[in-house]
Write an enzyme that holds these catalytic residues in place. Structure first.
Site, PDB file in Angstrom:
ATOM      1  N   ASP A   1      51.757  34.444  57.997  1.00  0.00           N
ATOM      2  CA  ASP A   1      52.589  33.499  57.274  1.00  0.00           C
ATOM      3  C   ASP A   1      52.916  34.138  55.923  1.00  0.00           C
ATOM      4  O   ASP A   1      52.204  35.022  55.433  1.00  0.00           O
ATOM      5  CB  ASP A   1      51.872  32.170  57.094  1.00  0.00           C
ATOM      6  CG  ASP A   1      52.833  31.013  56.882  1.00  0.00           C
ATOM      7  OD1 ASP A   1      54.015  31.259  56.578  1.00  0.00           O
ATOM      8  OD2 ASP A   1      52.403  29.856  57.030  1.00  0.00           O
TER       9      ASP A   1
ATOM     10  N   GLU B   1      59.184  14.347  52.296  1.00  0.00           N
ATOM     11  CA  GLU B   1      58.183  14.902  53.207  1.00  0.00           C
ATOM     12  C   GLU B   1      58.649  16.277  53.659  1.00  0.00           C
ATOM     13  O   GLU B   1      59.791  16.457  54.069  1.00  0.00           O
ATOM     14  CB  GLU B   1      57.931  13.984  54.411  1.00  0.00           C
ATOM     15  CG  GLU B   1      59.090  13.788  55.356  1.00  0.00           C
ATOM     16  CD  GLU B   1      58.672  13.141  56.673  1.00  0.00           C
ATOM     17  OE1 GLU B   1      57.467  13.103  57.000  1.00  0.00           O
ATOM     18  OE2 GLU B   1      59.571  12.678  57.389  1.00  0.00           O
TER      19      GLU B   1
END
Length: 852
Positions: free
Chosen positions: A253, A595
């Site tokens: 990542d 969100e």
């Protein structure tokens, strides 16, 4: 001919060399510094070896992303609500075809920058264990089996049918045990039990690798038991490669290796962290930490041969993709109409009907409809995150107007998404100088606002996604836009106005934006996001001159004119719209502004992209209550990336639809459902809880008390739940044998009948319940499902074959086995006790261990 193209191996001249052989010969010609450069995601060109530059970073979560026009499908959680692996395969196919077309437009053997390659960092198969996680929208929900089946189909769709010549490479992520909180993700150390690791967090990855044959896997930011997973040889070598037979490459990542130094304190410097990561099996670094691998080799932290192993995996992938050494291909024509039709189908299949008292839906006749709510007319709640740019997005307001007639629809925004979170200024507050709805946009081919516009048009709102595209047919590159007209406030009070520019990630230079009201500068932001909001006080509803200017001279991605009006004024406006209607349709929920991934938002109920409260934000709750006070039927359409505790709505609304973030044609799909053109068949991929009080602490990764498998309470709406406009009945559940030996498969079937008057889809679900002696086993677990279409009156037998893995359980030590005991299998339209269906018992003799 470039060397990278010419290398064919020398051992067997008559036999073409494998990609691995070609890669090994190429790597053998590289210096150490060249090797180090090629192990970073932004790999530079090596001209002396004929290697073009290649950036490995590309996204395709629910459409080819971040590089211009592309088909935008529903967000991943919405796709999961379809419970349709065939649909997932088709979506993956389109993602890779559009990525391949973008790649071919540049040509193989040429430099490809970020978002231009064929290595797609999707799907996200993390388990959505807690609704507070902001990135849960990117997943396929809370169940390991459902997630695994959808992931396999999506991976196979992306990679295509020929493993020797994949259309693109899929990258299941984030391996492993990664699901928030966002605020601590870069240094979070997770204490997960061996049972939960094997029973919940690994199965979807295993399926994506062993069945989907994913060519890549991304390791996560977090640590497990003190070891960052990108340096965890137990996961990356033992589990992934030895037990699962993975032969592809592992990518970190982004900046996860640097996190090992900066936040995990795993090694004192990036040379040490990089050495640990690559020795554990992380082949490619998204970031810059691997730039220190040369230092690591020279000081003896890692042998150079370890770098060679990773490089061979990487270059074999590039050869297999045809990215190296082949002539530039002619871009394949895209069937945009077919792709758009698939996006509409996906949006329709994702919609979940949660409540429908008095057969409120579908709407009958030609009703007058009041459309209210902050999500009724915004592009961002169609797109979600990790998206491409849709050519013609259809918001719910536009969809309802097109289906029911503009003269039958009134609109009022009514509320922001949450207190303190600006939303786009609605069309009701914008007028051109001659009184038309919207603002006049003057589009200039260049960055000089004094130049004559190339295009002049009326824009209904200023809510635009222009990521890697130029608006209004302007030449690609730099441009400027000036909007002029009137701001018409719905009442007196203080208005916060905002000019929101979608800033590009990791790029040099940003787009300045300026806002003038009544000729006076209100906002003057030069691209540093320091002056993007201002307060305007008005004493009445008199129109005010407004001018918004944007100069696109960087790589920013769009612009929104936003506001926060006085709450009382917005509610009063909504009340007037409802008074003139027969039915109210309220579009409420969340948005990608509140969100998502590591957001900079800190307002009540939200924290850095996660949520602290799963209820509907208070601003929207007040809107629903005001609308319901009219006595008119209230239909609630929830647009969100996660479950929202609609407790009040479940009591007072006539109907509720979960629409997620539905993609480019979401407005059309929603209108078709409300009109009855389509029969809803989506099913929840997550549990809708009633309150955060029903949940364990967010930071705890213990599965006890989480998801339908371990939750002891009564949910608001359960996993697998969803209604239809027709009725389905079940009978005749059977298994091939009532007693089988551990290690054998079990076949089961049930008859399902459409007993209603409408054709429709049903999702037949199979749930296994375990022997009472197995204290660690879930209450029940999904072991099979099939979405079937049945005409009114039609009966069909649906069958499942349950292999030993689906009949297995996991002990405290993480050992998976089929164990002896009495089991029950429920076959029906949802979970036992929550849906119609039929149950059949059976017994297993003996014990059979299963491989990891």
């Amino acid at each position: 001919m470039p060397l990278a193209a010419a290398l064919i191996g020398t051992a067997h001249a008559a036999t073409p060399a494998s990609p691995e052989q070609r890669a090994a010969e190429l790597v053998a010609r590289m210096s150490l510094d060249e090797k180090v450069a090629q192990l970073q995601s932004g790999a530079p060109a090596l001209k002396r070896l004929g290697i073009p530059a290649y950036d490995w970073w590309n996204e395709g979560l629910h459409g080819a992303a971040r590089a211009g026009y592309a088909t935008v499908f529903p967000q991943a959680i919405g796709l999961a609500a379809s419970w349709d692996p065939d649909l997932m395969h088709a979506v993956g196919d389109v993602v890779s075809r559009e990525a391949r077309a973008r790649f071919d437009a540049i040509g193989a053997g040429r430099d490809h920058g970020r978002y231009e390659g064929l290595t797609i960092w999707s799907p996200n198969v993390n388990i959505f264990r807690d609704p507070r996680w902001g990135r849960g929208q990117e997943t396929y929900g809370e169940d390991p089996y459902l997630t695994g089946r959808l992931a396999v189909s999506f991976v196979q769709g992306i990679q295509g049918p020929d493993p020797d010549h994949p259309r693109a490479i899929a990258t299941p992520k984030h391996f492993a045990v990664h699901s928030g909180p966002e605020a601590g993700r870069h240094g979070f150390d997770i204490d997960v039990s061996p049972h939960d690791l094997e029973a919940t967090f690994l199965p979807a990855f295993r399926a994506a690798v062993t069945e989907g044959r994913a060519g890549s896997v991304m390791c996560a930011y977090n640590a497990l038991h003190g070891t960052p997973v990108c340096a965890d040889a137990g996961l990356l070598d033992d589990t992934l490669r030895k037990h699962w037979g993975f032969t592809g490459y592992v990518v970190s990542d982004c900046d996860a290796v640097d996190d090992m130094t900066q936040f995990h304190y795993y090694r004192p410097d990036n040379a040490g962290s990089s050495a640990a990561a690559i020795q554990a099996g992380t082949d490619l670094d998204c970031g810059y930490a691997y730039a220190e691998l040369g230092t690591a080799v020279r000081r003896g932290d890692v042998p150079e041969s370890v770098l060679d192993t990773s490089l061979v995996r990487l270059f074999a992938t590039r050869y297999r993709l045809g990215e190296l050494g082949t002539p530039a291909a002619t871009p394949r024509p895209m069937d945009d109409k077919a792709h758009a039709a698939l996006a509409l189908r996906a949006a329709g299949e994702s919609l979940v009907l949660l409540k429908n008292t008095h057969d409120t839906l579908p709407l009958q006749g030609t009703p007058r409809i009041a459309v209210i709510g902050p999500n009724a007319d915004t592009v961002e709640t169609l797109e979600a995150n990790y998206h491409g740019t849709p050519r013609a997005p259809v918001t719910p307001l536009q969809g309802l107007r097109a289906r029911f007639g503009a003269d039958r629809v009134t609109y009022a925004q009514g509320a922001p998404v949450a207190s303190g979170v600006p939303v786009p200024v609605p069309e009701t507050a914008l007028r051109t100088s001659d009184g038309a709805v919207g603002l006049t946009g003057h589009y200039i081919a260049g960055v000089d606002l004094d130049d004559a516009p190339r295009v002049t048009r009326v824009d209904r709102t200023v809510d635009f996604d222009w990521d890697h595209v130029s608006p209004a047919g302007l030449p690609k590159g730099r441009y400027a836009v000036r909007w002029t007209g009137k701001l018409v406030p719905p009442g007196p009070g203080d208005y916060i106005l905002a000019a929101h520019v979608e800033r590009c990630f990791d790029c040099a230079g940003h787009d300045p934006v300026r806002l003038f009201v009544d000729g006076k500068p209100l906002i003057d932001d030069n691209g540093d996001d320091t002056h993007t909001q201002a307060t305007l006080h008005v004493d009445d509803s008199r129109p005010h001159d407004i001018r918004l200017e944007l100069v696109h001279r960087g790589d920013d991605q769009g612009v929104r004119l936003q506001w926060l009006p006085p709450a009382s004024v917005q509610l009063a406006e909504a009340e007037r719209a409802v008074a003139n209607a027969d039915v109210t349709v309220a579009f409420v929920g969340l948005s990608p502004d509140v969100e998502g991934e590591e957001l900079h938002v800190d307002v009540p109920g939200f924290d850095g992209g996660d949520r602290t409260d799963i209820g509907l934000p208070a601003t929207q709750q007040a809107l629903l209550e005001r609308a319901a006070a009219s006595g008119k039927p209230l239909v609630v359409v929830l647009m969100s990336g996660s479950a929202v505790a609609l407790n009040w709505a479940s009591e007072h609304a006539r109907a509720i639809v979960a629409a997620w973030y539905p993609g480019q044609d979401g407005g059309t799909a929603i209108a078709r459902l409300l009109a009855g053109d389509d029969n809803p068949a989506g099913r929840l991929p997550v549990t809708f809880y009633r309150s955060v009080r029903d949940l364990p602490p967010f930071a705890s990764y213990q599965m006890k008390g989480r998801t339908y498998r371990y939750f002891d309470g009564t949910p608001l709406y359960g996993f697998g739940y969803g209604l239809s406009y027709t009725r389905f009945d079940y009978a005749g559940a059977s298994v091939t044998t009532r007693t089988l030996r551990a290690g054998q498969s079990l076949s089961a079937s049930v008859q399902v009948r459409n007993s209603g008057e409408r054709d429709g889809d049903e999702v037949v679900q199979a749930y296994l319940s375990y022997p009472s002696s197995d204290a660690l086993a879930p209450k029940r677990t999904l072991v099979g499902f099939e979405r079937v279409h049945l005409k009114a009156g039609e009966t069909r037998q649906v069958s499942f074959t349950l292999d030993p893995r689906r009949l297995s359980s996991v002990d405290a030590a993480g050992r998976r086995a089929v164990v002896a005991g009495d089991y029950t299998l429920f076959l029906g339209g949802g979970q036992p006790g929550q849906a119609v269906g039929d149950t059949v018992p059976f017994h297993i003799d003996g014990t059979q261990d299963l491989p990891k």
